[in-house]
Motif scaffolding. Structure first.
Motif, PDB file in Angstrom:
ATOM      1  N   ARG A  87      -7.340  15.707   0.336  1.00 42.24           N
ATOM      2  CA  ARG A  87      -6.224  15.965   0.026  1.00 42.24           C
ATOM      3  C   ARG A  87      -5.041  14.870  -0.926  1.00 42.24           C
ATOM      4  N   ASP A  88      -5.961  15.043  -2.710  1.00 38.98           N
ATOM      5  CA  ASP A  88      -5.201  13.546  -3.105  1.00 38.98           C
ATOM      6  C   ASP A  88      -3.806  14.999  -3.991  1.00 38.98           C
ATOM      7  N   THR A  89      -2.781  13.687  -3.208  1.00 36.66           N
ATOM      8  CA  THR A  89      -0.924  14.194  -3.981  1.00 36.66           C
ATOM      9  C   THR A  89      -0.757  14.587  -4.848  1.00 36.66           C
ATOM     10  N   THR A  90      -1.662  14.241  -6.255  1.00 36.00           N
ATOM     11  CA  THR A  90      -1.376  14.007  -7.970  1.00 36.00           C
ATOM     12  C   THR A  90      -1.432  15.845  -8.114  1.00 36.00           C
ATOM     13  N   TYR A  91      -1.979  16.692  -7.304  1.00 37.29           N
ATOM     14  CA  TYR A  91      -2.014  17.866  -7.263  1.00 37.29           C
ATOM     15  C   TYR A  91      -1.084  18.367  -6.584  1.00 37.29           C
ATOM     16  N   VAL A  92      -0.181  17.876  -6.499  1.00 35.13           N
ATOM     17  CA  VAL A  92       0.959  18.511  -5.658  1.00 35.13           C
ATOM     18  C   VAL A  92       2.178  19.266  -7.024  1.00 35.13           C
ATOM     19  N   PRO A  93       2.406  18.945  -7.804  1.00 31.96           N
ATOM     20  CA  PRO A  93       3.366  19.014  -8.602  1.00 31.96           C
ATOM     21  C   PRO A  93       2.471  21.101  -9.488  1.00 31.96           C
ATOM     22  N   SER A  94       1.980  20.780  -9.485  1.00 36.42           N
ATOM     23  CA  SER A  94       0.472  22.614  -9.115  1.00 36.42           C
ATOM     24  C   SER A  94       1.203  22.977  -8.152  1.00 36.42           C
ATOM     25  N   LEU A  95       0.731  22.929  -6.709  1.00 36.47           N
ATOM     26  CA  LEU A  95       1.115  23.565  -6.213  1.00 36.47           C
ATOM     27  C   LEU A  95       2.722  24.505  -6.105  1.00 36.47           C
ATOM     28  N   LEU A  96       3.795  23.784  -6.248  1.00 28.27           N
ATOM     29  CA  LEU A  96       5.376  23.683  -6.388  1.00 28.27           C
ATOM     30  C   LEU A  96       5.113  24.775  -7.754  1.00 28.27           C
ATOM     31  N   GLY A 141      12.333  -3.328  -5.530  1.00 26.94           N
ATOM     32  CA  GLY A 141      12.342  -5.060  -5.859  1.00 26.94           C
ATOM     33  C   GLY A 141      11.916  -5.820  -6.322  1.00 26.94           C
ATOM     34  N   GLN A 142      11.330  -6.999  -6.080  1.00 23.89           N
ATOM     35  CA  GLN A 142      10.029  -7.825  -6.538  1.00 23.89           C
ATOM     36  C   GLN A 142       9.050  -8.092  -5.404  1.00 23.89           C
ATOM     37  N   HIS A 143       9.232  -7.630  -4.531  1.00 20.96           N
ATOM     38  CA  HIS A 143       8.047  -7.393  -3.314  1.00 20.96           C
ATOM     39  C   HIS A 143       6.688  -6.790  -3.966  1.00 20.96           C
ATOM     40  N   GLY A 144       6.788  -5.893  -4.938  1.00 17.85           N
ATOM     41  CA  GLY A 144       5.180  -5.000  -5.185  1.00 17.85           C
ATOM     42  C   GLY A 144       5.382  -4.035  -3.806  1.00 17.85           C
ATOM     43  N   HIS A 145       4.043  -3.467  -4.254  1.00 18.88           N
ATOM     44  CA  HIS A 145       4.377  -2.335  -3.662  1.00 18.88           C
ATOM     45  C   HIS A 145       4.006  -2.440  -1.352  1.00 18.88           C
ATOM     46  N   SER A 146       4.390  -1.303  -0.762  1.00 24.70           N
ATOM     47  CA  SER A 146       3.540  -2.028   0.746  1.00 24.70           C
ATOM     48  C   SER A 146       2.993  -0.118   0.622  1.00 24.70           C
ATOM     49  N   SER A 147       1.468  -0.862   1.222  1.00 19.75           N
ATOM     50  CA  SER A 147       0.853   0.255   1.384  1.00 19.75           C
ATOM     51  C   SER A 147       0.582   1.169   2.544  1.00 19.75           C
ATOM     52  N   VAL A 148       1.925   0.941   3.497  1.00 22.90           N
ATOM     53  CA  VAL A 148       2.361   1.612   4.442  1.00 22.90           C
ATOM     54  C   VAL A 148       3.333   2.505   3.585  1.00 22.90           C
ATOM     55  N   GLU A 149       4.436   2.126   3.262  1.00 18.72           N
ATOM     56  CA  GLU A 149       5.311   2.981   2.947  1.00 18.72           C
ATOM     57  C   GLU A 149       4.630   3.978   1.662  1.00 18.72           C
ATOM     58  N   ASP A 150       4.276   3.589   0.630  1.00 18.13           N
ATOM     59  CA  ASP A 150       3.262   4.953   0.256  1.00 18.13           C
ATOM     60  C   ASP A 150       1.848   6.094   1.194  1.00 18.13           C
ATOM     61  N   ALA A 151       1.882   5.433   2.094  1.00 16.33           N
ATOM     62  CA  ALA A 151       1.111   6.065   2.551  1.00 16.33           C
ATOM     63  C   ALA A 151       1.809   7.632   3.858  1.00 16.33           C
ATOM     64  N   VAL A 152       2.927   6.984   3.849  1.00 17.69           N
ATOM     65  CA  VAL A 152       4.006   7.991   4.524  1.00 17.69           C
ATOM     66  C   VAL A 152       4.230   8.822   2.888  1.00 17.69           C
ATOM     67  N   THR A 153       4.779   8.338   2.409  1.00 16.43           N
ATOM     68  CA  THR A 153       5.251   9.333   0.917  1.00 16.43           C
ATOM     69  C   THR A 153       4.345  10.281   1.180  1.00 16.43           C
ATOM     70  N   ALA A 154       2.698   9.679   0.949  1.00 16.61           N
ATOM     71  CA  ALA A 154       1.566  10.823   0.531  1.00 16.61           C
ATOM     72  C   ALA A 154       1.531  12.188   1.419  1.00 16.61           C
ATOM     73  N   MET A 155       1.646  11.138   2.863  1.00 19.12           N
ATOM     74  CA  MET A 155       1.579  12.383   4.022  1.00 19.12           C
ATOM     75  C   MET A 155       2.889  13.675   3.826  1.00 19.12           C
ATOM     76  N   GLU A 156       4.421  12.267   3.536  1.00 19.85           N
ATOM     77  CA  GLU A 156       5.637  13.675   3.303  1.00 19.85           C
ATOM     78  C   GLU A 156       5.209  14.420   2.394  1.00 19.85           C
ATOM     79  N   LEU A 157       4.297  14.358   1.297  1.00 14.20           N
ATOM     80  CA  LEU A 157       3.999  15.254   0.045  1.00 14.20           C
ATOM     81  C   LEU A 157       3.231  16.435   0.515  1.00 14.20           C
ATOM     82  N   TYR A 158       2.332  16.037   0.974  1.00  8.51           N
ATOM     83  CA  TYR A 158       1.570  16.812   1.549  1.00  8.51           C
ATOM     84  C   TYR A 158       2.109  18.212   2.455  1.00  8.51           C
ATOM     85  N   ARG A 159       2.403  17.219   3.455  1.00  8.76           N
ATOM     86  CA  ARG A 159       3.183  17.952   4.179  1.00  8.76           C
ATOM     87  C   ARG A 159       4.734  19.278   3.905  1.00  8.76           C
TER      88      ARG A 159
END
Length: 316
Positions: free
Chosen positions: A203-212, A240-258
């Motif tokens: 389930r790739d969340t790049t397809y979320v806009p087309s579903l919505l 911020g200037q500390h870069g991405h957090s893979s945990v934050e990005d994974a949680v956000t992707a799951m929220e978009l899927y739900r």
């Protein structure tokens, strides 16, 4: 005299007992109707909450009675005998179980000439509810040329506790086995992991806009996870200037899927329905066609000579 008075007293008590019994019966009926009405109101509110009932019927009308009877019967039929006759939610009826659904995000660093080769340096996996199941730093197979800290958040200090890529790969693939995998632009993660997940479980969340059906998001061919989170979840990530957090990005992707889980799983279920042209051919039919004369030579001896393996026009 006493024997004569006893029947008279019994006769006097009979009307009072009868009236008491009638009152008790009436009171019990009223209590039963009250309990039924309370259950009806509770179930009607539940249906209105799920959007399955638009306008409540007027009390005492025939349509209200029919609706109440349908409400009493529907949860039992759809819940499959579940506890309290609870109606299954859309996720339970269409999507995978929460225990079978995880989200992943990987952070890469640059190796090879000029650091243009992307290799895995961190991988995070979270559950359906956002719990961290895996989060480790990983040592790339080639020397790091560019840490890409601005985007990856990886620094030299993180690599001191990194584990070898082969070890991490085994741990991650074991965790992903048999799971529905959620993520954003998963082809990048698969390339870093040197792995491809089954298409039907991706389930790739790049397809979320087309579903919505979001016209504002269709202007760009691929919307970033940061923009999707801001516009659809109203949350800011990757700040911020500390870069991405893979945990934050994974949680956000799951929220978009739900957010689009029901539509997505319904679409997946409809695409998995077998079509007549997709059925495997009958082997018996193939054998009957093979036994027809057109597949056999007119001269059996000629066919036998060909079977010996002699090539035409070739001499020793």
């Amino acid at each position: 005299m006493v024997a004569r008075e006893a029947p008279e007293s019994a006769q006097c008590l009979c009307p009072s007992l009868a009236s008491l019994n009638a009152k008790d019966v009436l009171r019990r009926k009223q209590k039963r109707k009250s309990r039924q009405h309370q259950r009806f109101l509770a179930r009607k509110a539940l249906l209105q909450e799920h959007g399955l009932r638009s306008t409540p019927p007027e009390p005492g009308s025939s349509s209200g009675t029919e609706a109440a009877s349908s409400v009493r019967q529907r949860p039992r039929a759809e819940s499959g005998g579940g506890p309290c006759g609870r109606k299954p939610t859309p996720r339970e009826s269409a999507g995978p179980l929460p225990s079978k659904c995880v989200a992943i995000d990987c952070e890469m660093v640059g190796t090879g000439p000029r650091g243009r080769v992307s290799e895995l340096a961190r991988c995070s996996v979270v559950s359906y509810y956002g719990e961290v199941l895996y989060d480790k730093y990983i040592q790339p197979e080639m020397p790091i040329v560019d840490y890409r800290t601005r985007w990856s958040g990886i620094t030299r200090q993180h690599m001191r506790k990194a584990i070898p890529f082969q070890v991490a790969q085994k741990e991650i693939l074991k965790l992903l086995k048999g799971k529905v995998l959620v993520g954003h632009a998963l082809h990048n993660d698969f390339q870093a992991l040197k792995y491809i997940h089954p298409r039907g479980q991706t389930r790739d969340t790049t397809y979320v806009p087309s579903l919505l059906s979001q016209p504002s998001l269709h202007a760009r061919t691929r919307v970033s996870l940061k923009d999707l989170a801001l516009q659809l979840l109203h949350k800011k990530i990757q700040v911020g200037q500390h870069g991405h957090s893979s945990v934050e990005d994974a949680v956000t992707a799951m929220e978009l899927y739900r957010l689009v889980e029901v539509q997505w799983e319904q679409q997946e279920a409809s695409s998995l329905q077998p079509h007549p042209e997709d059925r495997e051919p009958d082997s018996s039919t193939d054998m009957e066609q093979y036994m027809e004369d057109q597949y056999w030579p007119e001269d059996p001896a000629q066919g036998a000579s060909r079977g010996t393996g002699e090539a035409p026009g070739r001499t020793e």
